[in-house]
Design a protein around this motif. Sequence first.
Motif, PDB file in Angstrom:
ATOM      1  N   VAL A   1      -1.515   9.916 -14.578  1.00 12.53           N
ATOM      2  CA  VAL A   1      -0.218  10.024 -13.903  1.00 12.53           C
ATOM      3  C   VAL A   1      -0.089  11.398 -13.262  1.00 12.53           C
ATOM      4  CG1 VAL A   1       0.910   8.337 -15.402  1.00 12.53           C
ATOM      5  CG2 VAL A   1       1.121  10.763 -15.917  1.00 12.53           C
ATOM      6  N   SER A   2       0.688  11.443 -12.217  1.00  7.50           N
ATOM      7  CA  SER A   2       0.881  12.684 -11.458  1.00  7.50           C
ATOM      8  C   SER A   2       2.020  13.527 -11.988  1.00  7.50           C
ATOM      9  CB  SER A   2       1.150  12.353  -9.993  1.00  7.50           C
ATOM     10  OG  SER A   2       0.053  11.664  -9.451  1.00  7.50           O
ATOM     11  N   GLY A   3       2.928  12.928 -12.752  1.00  6.06           N
ATOM     12  CA  GLY A   3       4.047  13.685 -13.275  1.00  6.06           C
ATOM     13  C   GLY A   3       5.013  12.818 -14.040  1.00  6.06           C
ATOM     14  N   PHE A   4       6.007  13.474 -14.616  1.00  7.79           N
ATOM     15  CA  PHE A   4       7.050  12.817 -15.399  1.00  7.79           C
ATOM     16  C   PHE A   4       8.406  13.328 -14.930  1.00  7.79           C
ATOM     17  CE2 PHE A   4       4.361  10.999 -18.656  1.00  7.79           C
ATOM     18  CZ  PHE A   4       3.242  11.811 -18.634  1.00  7.79           C
ATOM     19  N   VAL A   5       9.388  12.429 -14.861  1.00 10.74           N
ATOM     20  CA  VAL A   5      10.775  12.813 -14.618  1.00 10.74           C
ATOM     21  C   VAL A   5      11.641  12.124 -15.660  1.00 10.74           C
ATOM     22  CG1 VAL A   5      10.552  13.289 -12.140  1.00 10.74           C
ATOM     23  CG2 VAL A   5      11.146  10.987 -12.905  1.00 10.74           C
TER      24      VAL A   5
ATOM     25  N   VAL B   1      -6.563   5.196  -7.458  1.00 15.53           N
ATOM     26  CA  VAL B   1      -6.156   6.571  -7.781  1.00 15.53           C
ATOM     27  C   VAL B   1      -4.763   6.855  -7.221  1.00 15.53           C
ATOM     28  CG1 VAL B   1      -8.517   7.457  -7.965  1.00 15.53           C
ATOM     29  CG2 VAL B   1      -7.352   7.486  -5.747  1.00 15.53           C
ATOM     30  N   LEU B   2      -4.011   5.809  -6.951  1.00 17.19           N
ATOM     31  CA  LEU B   2      -2.656   5.918  -6.424  1.00 17.19           C
ATOM     32  C   LEU B   2      -1.821   6.828  -7.327  1.00 17.19           C
ATOM     33  CD1 LEU B   2      -0.490   4.810  -4.403  1.00 17.19           C
ATOM     34  CD2 LEU B   2      -0.127   2.958  -6.035  1.00 17.19           C
TER      35      LEU B   2
ATOM     36  N   VAL C   1       2.212  13.131  -3.966  1.00 18.48           N
ATOM     37  CA  VAL C   1       1.642  12.699  -2.692  1.00 18.48           C
ATOM     38  C   VAL C   1       0.624  13.719  -2.172  1.00 18.48           C
ATOM     39  CG1 VAL C   1       2.209  12.176  -0.283  1.00 18.48           C
ATOM     40  CG2 VAL C   1       3.597  11.213  -2.125  1.00 18.48           C
ATOM     41  N   ARG C   2       0.886  15.008  -2.431  1.00 18.43           N
ATOM     42  CA  ARG C   2      -0.058  16.069  -2.042  1.00 18.43           C
ATOM     43  C   ARG C   2      -1.319  16.046  -2.892  1.00 18.43           C
ATOM     44  NH1 ARG C   2       4.036  20.075  -2.420  1.00 18.43           N
ATOM     45  NH2 ARG C   2       2.902  20.839  -4.217  1.00 18.43           N
ATOM     46  N   GLY C   3      -1.225  15.451  -4.072  1.00 21.51           N
ATOM     47  CA  GLY C   3      -2.401  15.353  -4.927  1.00 21.51           C
ATOM     48  C   GLY C   3      -2.480  16.348  -6.050  1.00 21.51           C
ATOM     49  N   SER C   4      -1.358  16.995  -6.398  1.00 20.67           N
ATOM     50  CA  SER C   4      -1.351  17.913  -7.529  1.00 20.67           C
ATOM     51  C   SER C   4      -1.498  17.138  -8.823  1.00 20.67           C
ATOM     52  CB  SER C   4      -0.035  18.698  -7.578  1.00 20.67           C
ATOM     53  OG  SER C   4       0.132  19.445  -6.396  1.00 20.67           O
ATOM     54  N   SER C   5      -2.180  17.719  -9.777  1.00 26.00           N
ATOM     55  CA  SER C   5      -2.370  17.046 -11.069  1.00 26.00           C
ATOM     56  C   SER C   5      -1.240  17.395 -12.007  1.00 26.00           C
ATOM     57  CB  SER C   5      -3.706  17.477 -11.686  1.00 26.00           C
ATOM     58  OG  SER C   5      -3.624  18.826 -12.083  1.00 26.00           O
ATOM     59  N   VAL C   6      -1.158  16.645 -13.126  1.00 26.99           N
ATOM     60  CA  VAL C   6      -0.119  16.870 -14.128  1.00 26.99           C
ATOM     61  C   VAL C   6      -0.195  18.302 -14.637  1.00 26.99           C
ATOM     62  CG1 VAL C   6       0.667  16.250 -16.438  1.00 26.99           C
ATOM     63  CG2 VAL C   6       0.055  14.466 -14.809  1.00 26.99           C
TER      64      VAL C   6
ATOM     65  N   GLU D   1       0.819  -1.214   0.000  1.00 32.09           N
ATOM     66  CA  GLU D   1       0.000   0.000   0.000  1.00 32.09           C
ATOM     67  C   GLU D   1       0.858   1.270   0.000  1.00 32.09           C
ATOM     68  OE1 GLU D   1      -2.789  -0.341   3.228  1.00 32.09           O
ATOM     69  OE2 GLU D   1      -3.709  -2.126   2.359  1.00 32.09           O
ATOM     70  N   PRO D   2       1.641   1.479  -1.070  1.00 31.88           N
ATOM     71  CA  PRO D   2       2.490   2.675  -1.124  1.00 31.88           C
ATOM     72  C   PRO D   2       1.666   3.954  -1.255  1.00 31.88           C
ATOM     73  CG  PRO D   2       2.475   1.576  -3.245  1.00 31.88           C
ATOM     74  CD  PRO D   2       1.721   0.683  -2.290  1.00 31.88           C
ATOM     75  N   ASP D   3       2.323   5.066  -0.967  1.00 38.35           N
ATOM     76  CA  ASP D   3       1.704   6.384  -1.127  1.00 38.35           C
ATOM     77  C   ASP D   3       1.863   6.907  -2.541  1.00 38.35           C
ATOM     78  OD1 ASP D   3       1.042   6.669   1.681  1.00 38.35           O
ATOM     79  OD2 ASP D   3       3.200   6.903   2.009  1.00 38.35           O
ATOM     80  N   CYS D   4       2.862   6.361  -3.268  1.00 36.00           N
ATOM     81  CA  CYS D   4       3.186   6.849  -4.601  1.00 36.00           C
ATOM     82  C   CYS D   4       4.000   5.771  -5.320  1.00 36.00           C
ATOM     83  CB  CYS D   4       3.998   8.139  -4.491  1.00 36.00           C
ATOM     84  SG  CYS D   4       4.382   8.938  -6.055  1.00 36.00           S
ATOM     85  N   VAL D   5       3.962   5.801  -6.662  1.00 40.21           N
ATOM     86  CA  VAL D   5       4.745   4.882  -7.482  1.00 40.21           C
ATOM     87  C   VAL D   5       5.614   5.690  -8.435  1.00 40.21           C
ATOM     88  CG1 VAL D   5       4.641   3.052  -9.243  1.00 40.21           C
ATOM     89  CG2 VAL D   5       2.939   3.107  -7.410  1.00 40.21           C
ATOM     90  N   VAL D   6       6.878   5.269  -8.581  1.00 43.01           N
ATOM     91  CA  VAL D   6       7.745   5.772  -9.642  1.00 43.01           C
ATOM     92  C   VAL D   6       7.832   4.633 -10.653  1.00 43.01           C
ATOM     93  CG1 VAL D   6      10.044   6.590 -10.287  1.00 43.01           C
ATOM     94  CG2 VAL D   6       9.053   7.245  -8.076  1.00 43.01           C
ATOM     95  N   LEU D   7       7.405   4.903 -11.888  1.00 43.40           N
ATOM     96  CA  LEU D   7       7.179   3.847 -12.878  1.00 43.40           C
ATOM     97  C   LEU D   7       7.986   4.051 -14.146  1.00 43.40           C
ATOM     98  CD1 LEU D   7       5.339   1.387 -13.713  1.00 43.40           C
ATOM     99  CD2 LEU D   7       3.750   3.104 -14.628  1.00 43.40           C
ATOM    100  N   ASP D   8       8.743   3.020 -14.517  1.00 42.29           N
ATOM    101  CA  ASP D   8       9.388   2.957 -15.825  1.00 42.29           C
ATOM    102  C   ASP D   8       8.329   2.509 -16.827  1.00 42.29           C
ATOM    103  OD1 ASP D   8      11.371   2.820 -17.828  1.00 42.29           O
ATOM    104  OD2 ASP D   8      11.883   0.750 -17.314  1.00 42.29           O
ATOM    105  N   LEU D   9       8.473   2.871 -18.091  1.00 40.07           N
ATOM    106  CA  LEU D   9       7.487   2.469 -19.092  1.00 40.07           C
ATOM    107  C   LEU D   9       7.882   1.220 -19.860  1.00 40.07           C
ATOM    108  CD1 LEU D   9       6.352   5.893 -20.580  1.00 40.07           C
ATOM    109  CD2 LEU D   9       5.170   4.461 -18.904  1.00 40.07           C
TER     110      LEU D   9
END
Length: 126
Positions: free
Chosen positions: A96-100, A73-74, A117-122, A45-53
């Motif tokens: 997705v919440s963002g890109f790095v 909605v993670l 984690v704060r819930g800001s959108s892209v 149950e993480p708070d956020c995911v960093v995902l490779d494509l």
Amino acid sequence: MARVLVVDDSRFSRNMTARILREAGHEVIEAADGECGLEAVREHEPDCVVLDLLMPILDGTGFLNRLRGAGSVLPVVVATADIQTSTRLLCEELGVSGFVNKPVRAEELCPCIERAVRGSSVGELR
């Protein structure tokens, strides 16, 4: 701080991302592909995911499709070296919440994780 799941098939990239997150005070869980990532979401149950494509077994967009299909909605931050416009748009449609950019840098990743984690959108990230 947050519990962050890092899903990336590259051990080097996963270790580098995990090190940055740990140094910033986050708890880190790691998974080597999308299938293992989905299991880790259920188990930890993480708070956020960093995902490779680009990954074997289940790629990043497959992970996102299954995650969102299950009603989650993670927050997910996509980490990639190169992203086509069509792929970026698909990721945005999947919430997705963002890109790095890869290689991941602390000064880019940490603020993106905090916003996710704060819930800001892209849209707020641009």
